[in-house]
Write a protein that holds these residues in place. Structure first.
Motif, PDB file in Angstrom:
ATOM      1  N   ALA A   1       0.798  -1.232   0.000  1.00  0.00           N
ATOM      2  CA  ALA A   1       0.000   0.000   0.000  1.00  0.00           C
ATOM      3  C   ALA A   1       0.824   1.272   0.000  1.00  0.00           C
ATOM      4  CB  ALA A   1      -0.929   0.000   1.211  1.00  0.00           C
ATOM      5  N   LEU A   2       1.968   1.271   0.667  1.00  0.00           N
ATOM      6  CA  LEU A   2       2.707   2.526   0.809  1.00  0.00           C
ATOM      7  C   LEU A   2       3.299   3.084  -0.484  1.00  0.00           C
ATOM      8  CD1 LEU A   2       4.500   2.494   4.251  1.00  0.00           C
ATOM      9  CD2 LEU A   2       2.727   4.023   3.445  1.00  0.00           C
ATOM     10  N   PRO A   3       4.016   2.285  -1.287  1.00  0.00           N
ATOM     11  CA  PRO A   3       4.556   2.889  -2.508  1.00  0.00           C
ATOM     12  C   PRO A   3       3.437   3.162  -3.511  1.00  0.00           C
ATOM     13  CG  PRO A   3       5.446   0.671  -2.151  1.00  0.00           C
ATOM     14  CD  PRO A   3       4.358   0.852  -1.201  1.00  0.00           C
ATOM     15  N   PRO A   4       3.581   4.198  -4.342  1.00  0.00           N
ATOM     16  CA  PRO A   4       2.590   4.440  -5.399  1.00  0.00           C
ATOM     17  C   PRO A   4       2.561   3.255  -6.362  1.00  0.00           C
ATOM     18  CG  PRO A   4       4.449   5.940  -5.592  1.00  0.00           C
ATOM     19  CD  PRO A   4       4.629   5.215  -4.315  1.00  0.00           C
ATOM     20  N   PRO A   5       1.414   2.970  -7.000  1.00  0.00           N
ATOM     21  CA  PRO A   5       1.253   1.731  -7.783  1.00  0.00           C
ATOM     22  C   PRO A   5       2.295   1.547  -8.882  1.00  0.00           C
ATOM     23  CG  PRO A   5      -0.823   2.909  -7.616  1.00  0.00           C
ATOM     24  CD  PRO A   5       0.193   3.756  -6.927  1.00  0.00           C
ATOM     25  N   GLU A   6       2.704   2.659  -9.545  1.00  0.00           N
ATOM     26  CA  GLU A   6       3.696   2.499 -10.625  1.00  0.00           C
ATOM     27  C   GLU A   6       5.016   2.021 -10.047  1.00  0.00           C
ATOM     28  OE1 GLU A   6       1.124   5.527 -10.114  1.00  0.00           O
ATOM     29  OE2 GLU A   6       3.206   6.055  -9.734  1.00  0.00           O
ATOM     30  N   LYS A   7       5.377   2.629  -8.898  1.00  0.00           N
ATOM     31  CA  LYS A   7       6.665   2.257  -8.301  1.00  0.00           C
ATOM     32  C   LYS A   7       6.606   0.822  -7.799  1.00  0.00           C
ATOM     33  CE  LYS A   7      10.087   3.259  -4.871  1.00  0.00           C
ATOM     34  NZ  LYS A   7      10.521   3.970  -3.697  1.00  0.00           N
ATOM     35  N   ARG A   8       5.463   0.469  -7.209  1.00  0.00           N
ATOM     36  CA  ARG A   8       5.341  -0.877  -6.656  1.00  0.00           C
ATOM     37  C   ARG A   8       5.519  -1.926  -7.738  1.00  0.00           C
ATOM     38  NH1 ARG A   8      -0.042  -2.659  -5.829  1.00  0.00           N
ATOM     39  NH2 ARG A   8      -0.451  -0.487  -5.293  1.00  0.00           N
ATOM     40  N   GLN A   9       5.002  -1.613  -8.931  1.00  0.00           N
ATOM     41  CA  GLN A   9       5.075  -2.574 -10.033  1.00  0.00           C
ATOM     42  C   GLN A   9       6.506  -2.850 -10.452  1.00  0.00           C
ATOM     43  OE1 GLN A   9       2.728  -1.143 -13.241  1.00  0.00           O
ATOM     44  NE2 GLN A   9       1.729  -3.084 -13.549  1.00  0.00           N
ATOM     45  N   TRP A  10       7.266  -1.756 -10.757  1.00  0.00           N
ATOM     46  CA  TRP A  10       8.618  -2.038 -11.225  1.00  0.00           C
ATOM     47  C   TRP A  10       9.509  -2.499 -10.101  1.00  0.00           C
ATOM     48  CZ3 TRP A  10      12.136   0.947  -8.805  1.00  0.00           C
ATOM     49  CH2 TRP A  10      11.837   2.293  -8.552  1.00  0.00           C
ATOM     50  N   MET A  11       9.185  -2.130  -8.854  1.00  0.00           N
ATOM     51  CA  MET A  11       9.991  -2.637  -7.751  1.00  0.00           C
ATOM     52  C   MET A  11       9.807  -4.127  -7.581  1.00  0.00           C
ATOM     53  SD  MET A  11      10.473  -0.188  -4.512  1.00  0.00           S
ATOM     54  CE  MET A  11       9.312  -1.109  -3.630  1.00  0.00           C
ATOM     55  N   GLU A  12       8.565  -4.594  -7.777  1.00  0.00           N
ATOM     56  CA  GLU A  12       8.317  -6.025  -7.641  1.00  0.00           C
ATOM     57  C   GLU A  12       9.106  -6.797  -8.690  1.00  0.00           C
ATOM     58  OE1 GLU A  12       4.155  -6.996  -7.605  1.00  0.00           O
ATOM     59  OE2 GLU A  12       3.940  -5.917  -5.705  1.00  0.00           O
ATOM     60  N   THR A  13       9.194  -6.264  -9.914  1.00  0.00           N
ATOM     61  CA  THR A  13       9.945  -6.959 -10.964  1.00  0.00           C
ATOM     62  C   THR A  13      11.433  -6.922 -10.670  1.00  0.00           C
ATOM     63  OG1 THR A  13       8.820  -5.243 -12.222  1.00  0.00           O
ATOM     64  CG2 THR A  13       9.371  -7.271 -13.378  1.00  0.00           C
ATOM     65  N   LEU A  14      11.943  -5.722 -10.334  1.00  0.00           N
ATOM     66  CA  LEU A  14      13.382  -5.571 -10.181  1.00  0.00           C
ATOM     67  C   LEU A  14      13.928  -6.383  -9.025  1.00  0.00           C
ATOM     68  CD1 LEU A  14      14.136  -1.803 -10.795  1.00  0.00           C
ATOM     69  CD2 LEU A  14      14.596  -3.710 -12.293  1.00  0.00           C
TER      70      LEU A  14
END
Lengths: 181, 152
Positions: free
Chosen positions: A60-73
């Protein structure tokens, strides 16, 4: 000593995203995200008791765009994940706004996930350890994937932590030749 | 964070430091850290230290003749400010920055620089600790300060 600076940072963050500061009466510098953006898979009462709070905050804390690429990276098996030996540019919210270099290590600890980037700036080696979940971390751009390029230099690093690069500048230039700090 | 209970800076006493300005000294050895009354030798970037010059560039004949030129010789006891540490320094957002070596810039007793130029990277914690003049002379500063305070 730096509490004034922290307050300034919090103030700048809150002016960007807060809509109803009065909804949280205990602080003026709080960020309240619109309720629709937060995935509510766990009921609010459980969260308020602390059940499943950390995994919820991770999503919930990171904005959705950031959460997406963070999950991949920072995933363990995704083909596009960050590998040690990748040449990246890290863009942060404040100075140094960009820092480029070779990823030496990735430390996966959930919310405390961090990675170390090394570069040679003005003939001195500089290493910076960035924390992935920090709101100040805006973007991670991959300049050169680990194992890109042909021949000997092109083989991916066969180690999880490339600390040996600290003592071999030749290998360092082979990987990150010409990348400015 | 500077008040972190488990975070201790490096121990400075008897360590050799690179001098990155053009004052003439090349290598100095720290003798004391001027932070509090008793520091036990602990310190960080932006701390003033007392050091002994271990290796210096030869003082040319012109410099020897001139009365105003700064002559730093081997064996001089000088003050210096730490600009780079090999031990990681924590920034307020949790980032850690560390350099490959330890470096200082020589000062006179009035906390002014002895040399006129700095040759190398310095840490931005200098500016935070009040050494903005030295930080501005450096060709590159690994900075962290929020845009509100920092001009760039």
């Amino acid at each position: 000593m730096f509490t004034g600076r922290l307050r300034a940072l919090a103030r700048s963050m809150s002016t960007a995203a807060s809509t109803t500061a009065a909804a949280y009466p205990f602080s003026k510098n709080v960020i309240i995200r619109p309720a629709t953006a937060i995935p509510q898979s766990i009921p609010l009462e459980s969260l308020q008791k602390g059940k499943g709070l950390m995994p919820f905050l991770q999503t919930a804390l990171p904005p959705p765009e950031k959460r997406q690429w963070m999950e991949t990276l920072f995933s363990k098996r995704h083909p596009d994940r960050l590998l040690p030996g990748t040449v990246v540019t890290v863009i942060t919210a404040h100075a140094p706004n960009t820092f480029s270099g070779v990823v030496l290590s990735i430390r996966r600890r959930g919310p405390d996930t961090s990675f170390v980037v090394r570069n040679i700036v003005q003939r001195t080696g500089v290493e910076m350890q960035f924390f992935a979940n920090s709101p100040h971390l805006k973007e991670i751009k991959i300049l050169k994937k680990s194992g890109g390029g042909g021949g000997r230099a092109g083989r991916r690093a066969r180690r999880a932590k490339l600390f040996y690069l600290r003592h071999s500048p030749l290998k360092m230039t082979a990987i990150a030749g010409g990348v400015k700090g | 964070m500077y008040g972190f209970p488990c975070w201790k800076g490096p121990k400075f006493i008897q360590h050799l430091w690179q001098v990155i300005d053009n004052s003439g000294a090349l290598l100095v050895e720290c003798v004391n850290v001027l932070k509090n009354k008793v520091t036990n030798g602990w310190g960080s970037v932006g701390d003033e230290i007392v050091c002994v010059v271990k290796r210096a560039r030869a003082v040319s004949a012109a410099q020897q003749a001139s009365a105003s030129a700064v002559k730093v010789r081997r064996g001089d006891v000088r003050r210096a400010v730490v600009v780079r540490t090999a031990k990681a320094v924590r920034r307020p957002d949790g980032r850690l920055v560390k350099f490959d070596d330890n470096a200082v810039v020589l000062l006179n007793n009035k906390r002014e620089m002895l040399g006129t130029r700095i040759g190398g990277v310095v840490s931005a914690d200098l500016r935070m600790k009040g050494w903005a003049k030295i930080a501005s002379l450096a060709p590159k500063v690994m900075s962290h300060i929020s845009p509100a305070r920092c001009p760039y």
